[in-house]
Design an enzyme around this catalytic site. Structure first.
Site, short mmCIF file in Angstrom:
data_model
loop_
_atom_site.label_atom_id
_atom_site.label_comp_id
_atom_site.label_asym_id
_atom_site.label_seq_id
_atom_site.Cartn_x
_atom_site.Cartn_y
_atom_site.Cartn_z
N GLU A 195 -3.11 12.81 1.16
CA GLU A 195 -3.46 11.31 0.79
C GLU A 195 -2.32 10.53 0.83
OE1 GLU A 195 -5.18 8.92 0.32
OE2 GLU A 195 -6.80 9.24 -1.21
N ASP A 196 -2.47 9.20 1.04
CA ASP A 196 -1.38 8.20 1.10
C ASP A 196 -1.02 7.87 -0.28
OD1 ASP A 196 -3.71 6.75 0.48
OD2 ASP A 196 -3.21 5.25 1.82
N ASP A 247 -3.58 6.13 -6.99
CA ASP A 247 -3.57 4.83 -7.91
C ASP A 247 -4.34 5.21 -9.08
OD1 ASP A 247 -2.75 2.34 -8.54
OD2 ASP A 247 -4.83 1.45 -7.50
N PHE A 272 1.67 -3.52 -5.09
CA PHE A 272 0.75 -3.21 -3.80
C PHE A 272 1.62 -2.76 -2.63
CE2 PHE A 272 -1.91 -3.70 -0.49
CZ PHE A 272 -3.08 -3.09 -0.87
N ARG A 303 0.16 -1.32 8.75
CA ARG A 303 0.32 0.10 9.01
C ARG A 303 1.42 0.47 9.96
NH1 ARG A 303 -4.56 1.93 6.52
NH2 ARG A 303 -6.56 1.02 7.02
P1 5GP Z 1 -7.29 5.30 -6.42
O1 5GP Z 1 -8.88 5.85 -6.06
O2 5GP Z 1 -6.46 6.44 -6.74
O3 5GP Z 1 -7.34 4.11 -7.16
O4 5GP Z 1 -6.90 4.63 -4.94
C1 5GP Z 1 -6.68 5.47 -3.79
C2 5GP Z 1 -6.80 4.60 -2.49
O5 5GP Z 1 -6.73 3.19 -2.84
C3 5GP Z 1 -5.47 4.97 -1.86
O6 5GP Z 1 -5.95 6.17 -0.94
C4 5GP Z 1 -5.51 3.74 -0.74
O7 5GP Z 1 -6.10 3.54 0.29
C5 5GP Z 1 -5.85 2.42 -1.79
N1 5GP Z 1 -4.57 2.13 -2.62
C6 5GP Z 1 -4.37 2.25 -3.72
N2 5GP Z 1 -3.07 1.75 -4.30
C7 5GP Z 1 -2.56 1.12 -3.05
C8 5GP Z 1 -1.63 0.37 -2.65
O8 5GP Z 1 -0.69 0.04 -3.16
N3 5GP Z 1 -1.52 0.01 -1.33
C9 5GP Z 1 -2.31 0.20 -0.59
N4 5GP Z 1 -2.15 -0.32 0.92
N5 5GP Z 1 -3.52 1.00 -0.67
C10 5GP Z 1 -3.58 1.40 -2.02
#
Ligand code: 5GP
Length: 179
Positions: A104-105, A108, A157, A170
């Site tokens: 995963e990237d 959050d 962010f 990206r």
């Molecule tokens: P979660 O379900 O853990 O809240 O979010 C996961 C997804 O939300 C990540 O895989 C990503 O695509 C997006 N995301 C969450 N935080 C960020 C951020 O700070 N920057 C970006 N570009 N995407 C985020």
């Protein structure tokens, strides 16, 4: 570039990322070698954000590693809190009996991964581990700890190195944030 947003300082530069990816590759290879007897590991790259990280990481793995791709998105505002995600692109191959490493990237709230892991266990893999480049533990809504974490970061962010804002940024080779 025609940028409408202001970018903040560079939080992680190219060299720092490369060094950490190399360390992760070494650690993951050693762990899989020890725990899974040379069985293949299937990298499940979560598109699009993890594409650059997963590619760089794959090159650093010394075990038998394969790669497959999945694209997911949140099911829309009303169901966001439940963490139900929509699979926009599914894996090409079966993961039954396989050792899976989800790449995963960023984690959050943890909702996406929480749902995804539950859904992938339904396909009867042998093991599932998670490797995330970035972790924002402050924002968690469900318990979620990755097995491998590149960097823990503050609650901003993030863009760059695969992560986007509205499909932009990206291509930045470093990690920064929107100001
Ligand atoms: P979660 O379900 O853990 O809240 O979010 C996961 C997804 O939300 C990540 O895989 C990503 O695509 C997006 N995301 C969450 N935080 C960020 C951020 O700070 N920057 C970006 N570009 N995407 C985020």
């Amino acid at each position: 570039m025609n940028n409408n947003e202001a970018l903040g300082r560079i939080m992680l530069d190219e060299e720092t990322i490369a060094k950490r990816v190399e360390e992760l590759g070494r650690q993951i290879s050693a762990d899989y070698d020890r725990d899974f007897n040379g069985e293949p590991v299937v990298i499940v790259c979560i598109l699009k954000g993890a594409c650059i990280f997963a590619s760089d990481l794959l090159k650093k793995l010394t075990v038998d590693a394969r790669i497959d791709f999945m694209a997911v998105s949140s099911y829309g505002a009303s169901t966001k809190s439940t963490g139900v995600v929509k699979i926009n692109k599914d894996l090409d191959t079966s993961i039954e009996g396989k050792n899976i490493l989800i790449v995963e990237d960023i984690i959050d709230t943890g909702l996406t991964l929480h749902y995804l892991i539950k859904s992938l266990w339904g396909r009867n893999p042998k093991s599932i581990k998670v490797c995330t480049l970035l972790d924002k533990p402050e924002r968690r809504k469900v318990e979620m700890t990755a097995d491998y974490i590149g960097f823990e970061i503050e609650n901003k962010f993030i863009v760059g190195y695969g992560l986007d804002f509205d499909e932009k940024y990206r291509n930045l080779p470093y990690i920064t944030c929107l100001d």
